[in-house]
Design a protein around this motif. Structure first.
Motif, PDB file in Angstrom:
ATOM      1  N   ALA A 166      -6.832 -11.750   4.830  1.00  0.00           N
ATOM      2  CA  ALA A 166      -7.907 -10.959   5.440  1.00  0.00           C
ATOM      3  C   ALA A 166      -7.399  -9.720   6.172  1.00  0.00           C
ATOM      4  N   ILE A 167      -6.417  -9.882   7.060  1.00  0.00           N
ATOM      5  CA  ILE A 167      -5.951  -8.754   7.877  1.00  0.00           C
ATOM      6  C   ILE A 167      -5.296  -7.681   7.027  1.00  0.00           C
ATOM      7  N   LEU A 168      -4.393  -8.062   6.156  1.00  0.00           N
ATOM      8  CA  LEU A 168      -3.706  -7.078   5.324  1.00  0.00           C
ATOM      9  C   LEU A 168      -4.691  -6.336   4.420  1.00  0.00           C
ATOM     10  N   THR A 169      -5.650  -7.070   3.873  1.00  0.00           N
ATOM     11  CA  THR A 169      -6.668  -6.443   3.028  1.00  0.00           C
ATOM     12  C   THR A 169      -7.496  -5.447   3.830  1.00  0.00           C
ATOM     13  N   ALA A 170      -7.928  -5.855   5.024  1.00  0.00           N
ATOM     14  CA  ALA A 170      -8.738  -4.969   5.864  1.00  0.00           C
ATOM     15  C   ALA A 170      -7.968  -3.708   6.237  1.00  0.00           C
ATOM     16  N   LEU A 171      -6.696  -3.853   6.586  1.00  0.00           N
ATOM     17  CA  LEU A 171      -5.887  -2.706   6.997  1.00  0.00           C
ATOM     18  C   LEU A 171      -5.671  -1.716   5.857  1.00  0.00           C
ATOM     19  N   GLN A 172      -5.626  -2.227   4.639  1.00  0.00           N
ATOM     20  CA  GLN A 172      -5.414  -1.333   3.495  1.00  0.00           C
ATOM     21  C   GLN A 172      -6.619  -0.455   3.205  1.00  0.00           C
ATOM     22  N   ARG A 174      -7.772   1.450   5.430  1.00  0.00           N
ATOM     23  CA  ARG A 174      -7.539   2.626   6.263  1.00  0.00           C
ATOM     24  C   ARG A 174      -6.123   3.168   6.149  1.00  0.00           C
ATOM     25  N   TYR A 175      -5.159   2.296   5.841  1.00  0.00           N
ATOM     26  CA  TYR A 175      -3.752   2.693   5.873  1.00  0.00           C
ATOM     27  C   TYR A 175      -3.094   2.520   4.509  1.00  0.00           C
ATOM     28  N   THR A 176      -1.940   3.156   4.351  1.00  0.00           N
ATOM     29  CA  THR A 176      -1.162   2.998   3.122  1.00  0.00           C
ATOM     30  C   THR A 176      -0.616   1.576   3.061  1.00  0.00           C
ATOM     31  N   PRO A 177      -0.234   1.109   1.884  1.00  0.00           N
ATOM     32  CA  PRO A 177       0.275  -0.265   1.773  1.00  0.00           C
ATOM     33  C   PRO A 177       1.435  -0.576   2.720  1.00  0.00           C
ATOM     34  N   ARG A 178       2.409   0.322   2.810  1.00  0.00           N
ATOM     35  CA  ARG A 178       3.560   0.045   3.681  1.00  0.00           C
ATOM     36  C   ARG A 178       3.150  -0.038   5.140  1.00  0.00           C
ATOM     37  N   THR A 179       2.291   0.872   5.556  1.00  0.00           N
ATOM     38  CA  THR A 179       1.832   0.851   6.944  1.00  0.00           C
ATOM     39  C   THR A 179       1.020  -0.400   7.225  1.00  0.00           C
ATOM     40  N   ALA A 180       0.173  -0.781   6.283  1.00  0.00           N
ATOM     41  CA  ALA A 180      -0.638  -1.992   6.442  1.00  0.00           C
ATOM     42  C   ALA A 180       0.249  -3.233   6.548  1.00  0.00           C
ATOM     43  N   VAL A 181       1.302  -3.270   5.743  1.00  0.00           N
ATOM     44  CA  VAL A 181       2.236  -4.400   5.791  1.00  0.00           C
ATOM     45  C   VAL A 181       2.920  -4.470   7.150  1.00  0.00           C
ATOM     46  N   LEU A 182       3.371  -3.330   7.658  1.00  0.00           N
ATOM     47  CA  LEU A 182       4.060  -3.299   8.946  1.00  0.00           C
ATOM     48  C   LEU A 182       3.138  -3.706  10.093  1.00  0.00           C
ATOM     49  N   ILE A 183       1.895  -3.223  10.057  1.00  0.00           N
ATOM     50  CA  ILE A 183       0.955  -3.573  11.123  1.00  0.00           C
ATOM     51  C   ILE A 183       0.607  -5.057  11.063  1.00  0.00           C
ATOM     52  N   SER A 184       0.312  -5.549   9.875  1.00  0.00           N
ATOM     53  CA  SER A 184      -0.058  -6.969   9.751  1.00  0.00           C
ATOM     54  C   SER A 184       1.109  -7.868  10.150  1.00  0.00           C
ATOM     55  N   ALA A 185       2.338  -7.462   9.814  1.00  0.00           N
ATOM     56  CA  ALA A 185       3.516  -8.249  10.189  1.00  0.00           C
ATOM     57  C   ALA A 185       3.713  -8.240  11.705  1.00  0.00           C
ATOM     58  N   ILE A 217       6.991  -9.047   7.128  1.00  0.00           N
ATOM     59  CA  ILE A 217       7.217  -7.822   6.360  1.00  0.00           C
ATOM     60  C   ILE A 217       7.573  -8.161   4.916  1.00  0.00           C
ATOM     61  N   GLY A 218       8.462  -9.141   4.753  1.00  0.00           N
ATOM     62  CA  GLY A 218       8.848  -9.538   3.402  1.00  0.00           C
ATOM     63  C   GLY A 218       7.698 -10.142   2.622  1.00  0.00           C
ATOM     64  N   TRP A 219       6.963 -11.048   3.257  1.00  0.00           N
ATOM     65  CA  TRP A 219       5.836 -11.691   2.580  1.00  0.00           C
ATOM     66  C   TRP A 219       4.713 -10.691   2.296  1.00  0.00           C
ATOM     67  N   GLY A 220       4.453  -9.797   3.251  1.00  0.00           N
ATOM     68  CA  GLY A 220       3.407  -8.807   3.037  1.00  0.00           C
ATOM     69  C   GLY A 220       3.724  -7.886   1.875  1.00  0.00           C
ATOM     70  N   HIS A 221       4.981  -7.487   1.780  1.00  0.00           N
ATOM     71  CA  HIS A 221       5.414  -6.626   0.667  1.00  0.00           C
ATOM     72  C   HIS A 221       5.178  -7.340  -0.661  1.00  0.00           C
ATOM     73  N   LEU A 222       5.533  -8.620  -0.707  1.00  0.00           N
ATOM     74  CA  LEU A 222       5.367  -9.391  -1.939  1.00  0.00           C
ATOM     75  C   LEU A 222       3.895  -9.545  -2.301  1.00  0.00           C
ATOM     76  N   VAL A 223       3.032  -9.754  -1.301  1.00  0.00           N
ATOM     77  CA  VAL A 223       1.594  -9.911  -1.553  1.00  0.00           C
ATOM     78  C   VAL A 223       1.000  -8.637  -2.136  1.00  0.00           C
ATOM     79  N   VAL A 224       1.301  -7.490  -1.515  1.00  0.00           N
ATOM     80  CA  VAL A 224       0.746  -6.228  -1.995  1.00  0.00           C
ATOM     81  C   VAL A 224       1.298  -5.890  -3.373  1.00  0.00           C
ATOM     82  N   VAL A 229      -1.833 -13.502  -2.820  1.00  0.00           N
ATOM     83  CA  VAL A 229      -1.370 -14.095  -1.572  1.00  0.00           C
ATOM     84  C   VAL A 229      -0.696 -15.444  -1.817  1.00  0.00           C
ATOM     85  N   LEU A 230      -0.817 -15.976  -3.023  1.00  0.00           N
ATOM     86  CA  LEU A 230      -0.285 -17.302  -3.324  1.00  0.00           C
ATOM     87  C   LEU A 230       1.233 -17.412  -3.136  1.00  0.00           C
ATOM     88  N   PRO A 231       2.041 -16.407  -3.565  1.00  0.00           N
ATOM     89  CA  PRO A 231       3.480 -16.511  -3.315  1.00  0.00           C
ATOM     90  C   PRO A 231       3.821 -16.628  -1.836  1.00  0.00           C
TER      91      PRO A 231
END
Length: 286
Positions: A166-172, A174-185, A217-224, A229-231
């Motif tokens: 939910a959070i990573l999806t919502a952040l994307q 407004r933000y780029t994937p890398r920024t969304a990953v960093l914020i969610s992490a 950060i690692g898991w978020g990168h893999l999800v995007v 989100v399963l991995p």
């Protein structure tokens, strides 16, 4: 890459629908109270006063935690993000959270297996280098340690759906994937301040915050990268189960001896997971 928002999260969907960062912070704060609720109300002691058997009490506690996670993800988070409960909303909600194979299943499975094997090699190598390596699968059948395999499902499922779903999806939105990953992490790390509810060890809690941020950060990168989100759900479950059970680490080793193992894992494994994701799916857009 643009990720489809949950139905109703667009214009007029809810108080935080157009402010994903504020909504994500609100979800994090709620999660920091919901997940530790078992400690806040001393649930196990309450159950133990009316139920015999420590294993039964612990399993009931696991069920209670699973219910709390479900309430957070399927009731509170949709309210915060303004998900309209119209016909078919659950399917759209789960799809938006990437609960599906994403990229070709064989590639997603391959990345998950490779990251899992990498973790095992890291644990064994770091434990051996620190002099604390000890293989003991029998630990799972002693002292009811097998319950760890069930308890690890709670963060593996619900924390991932909340933060990498939910959070990573919502952040994307407004933000780029890398920024969304960093914020969610970062929010995932701060969420672990809630461990103060069950621990008075400040150093351990702060270390957990840092570790969760790096792993996130690692898991978020893999999800995007994979579109699933399963991995992350499996890897989160796998690392918690392995480390909590202590299958490859000498149970008699001191905390100082084991510390380098945990530091090595939280520093190296996220980097290797990102490299695996890039190799399998390509780099994220900045």
């Amino acid at each position: 890459m643009k990720v489809a928002a949950p139905h109703g999260q667009e214009r007029g969907g809810g108080r935080f629908a157009d402010r994903p960062l504020l909504g994500s912070v609100m979800i994090t704060v709620l999660a920091a109270f919901v997940f530790p609720l078992t400690f806040i109300i001393d649930f196990k002691q309450w159950v133990g006063s009316s139920v015999d058997g420590s294993a039964t009490v612990r399993l009931i506690d696991v069920a209670f935690r699973m219910a709390l996670g479900a309430i957070l993800v399927f009731v509170l988070v949709p309210l915060i993000l303004g998900v309209r409960r119209e016909r078919g909303w659950m399917d759209r909600y789960l799809t938006a959270m990437r609960v599906g194979p994403g990229a070709p299943p064989r590639r997603v499975l391959g990345a998950t297996v490779l990251a899992s094997v990498t973790l095992v090699i890291l644990i064994i190598g770091l434990a051996a280098g620190s002099g604390v390596f000890n293989v003991d699968f029998g630990v799972l059948v002693r002292d009811e340690q097998w319950i760890i395999l069930f308890l690890a499902l709670v963060p593996g499922i619900w924390e991932e759906l909340a933060f990498r779903g939910a959070i990573l999806t919502a952040l994307q939105q407004r933000y780029t994937p890398r920024t969304a990953v960093l914020i969610s992490a970062s929010l995932f790390g701060l969420f672990h301040l809630g461990n103060f509810w069950g621990s008075d060890d400040t150093v351990a809690v702060i270390a957990g915050v840092v570790a969760a941020t790096l792993l996130g950060i690692g898991w978020g990168h893999l999800v995007v990268a994979s579109g699933s989100v399963l991995p992350a759900m499996f890897l989160h479950y796998f690392v918690d189960a392995l480390l909590d059970a202590g299958i490859f680490i000498d149970p008699l080793a001191s905390d100082d001896s084991v510390a380098p193992v945990f530091v090595g894992i939280v520093v190296l494994w996220p980097v290797l997971t990102i490299l695996i994701a890039r190799n399998r799916f390509g780099a994220l857009r900045t």
